[in-house]
Design a protein around this motif. Structure first.
Motif, PDB file in Angstrom:
ATOM      1  N   LEU A  92      60.727 121.974  17.916  1.00 44.43           N
ATOM      2  CA  LEU A  92      62.127 122.273  18.249  1.00 44.43           C
ATOM      3  C   LEU A  92      62.911 122.650  16.995  1.00 44.43           C
ATOM      4  N   MET A  93      62.705 121.924  15.897  1.00 45.07           N
ATOM      5  CA  MET A  93      63.401 122.251  14.650  1.00 45.07           C
ATOM      6  C   MET A  93      63.029 123.638  14.150  1.00 45.07           C
ATOM      7  N   ARG A  94      61.741 123.944  14.237  1.00 43.59           N
ATOM      8  CA  ARG A  94      61.273 125.248  13.764  1.00 43.59           C
ATOM      9  C   ARG A  94      61.942 126.373  14.554  1.00 43.59           C
ATOM     10  N   TYR A  95      61.948 126.247  15.885  1.00 46.20           N
ATOM     11  CA  TYR A  95      62.551 127.287  16.729  1.00 46.20           C
ATOM     12  C   TYR A  95      64.066 127.315  16.576  1.00 46.20           C
ATOM     13  N   PHE A  96      64.671 126.141  16.508  1.00 45.22           N
ATOM     14  CA  PHE A  96      66.128 126.047  16.392  1.00 45.22           C
ATOM     15  C   PHE A  96      66.609 126.772  15.143  1.00 45.22           C
TER      16      PHE A  96
END
Length: 116
Positions: A92-96
């Motif tokens: 999620l952090m990577r995509y966010f």
């Protein structure tokens, strides 16, 4: 403290290193270059395969512009999160990080609404 608990703590702290690195958009290779290690060494730290010495954790904290306490946050608040939960958070952090800022705001609003 048993070795199983110790290795879970090592994995937790290593996971926090990885979370911070990913949240900053750094690759393992980039962090390795900053702290003067090989990429495999950084990856072993992040998985708990190698224990991080205090001196090295201090260097990592400096490189990731993070207080050293960050790596211990949540350690004593109950059961340690499993790898699946951590993996989803990192993904999620990577995509966010790659989403436009206006959409990030919408996602944050949705997350606030979905909290229990």
């Amino acid at each position: 403290m048993g070795s199983k608990q110790t290795s879970r703590i090592d994995a937790y702290i290593g996971g926090r290193v990885r979370e911070r690195r990913v949240s900053l958009g750094l690759s393992a290779r980039e962090l390795a270059e900053i702290i003067g290690l090989s990429t495999p060494a950084v990856l072993k730290y992040e998985t708990g395969g190698n224990r991080i010495l205090v001196r090295r954790l201090y260097e990592i904290a400096q490189a990731l512009n993070s207080p050293i306490e960050y790596f211990f946050e949540g350690l004593d608040t109950g059961p340690l999160p499993g790898p699946t939960h951590r993996r989803r958070l990192l993904e999620l952090m990577r995509y966010f990080h790659e989403i436009e800022e206006k959409h990030q705001t919408v996602i944050m609003d949705i997350a606030r609404l979905l909290r229990r």
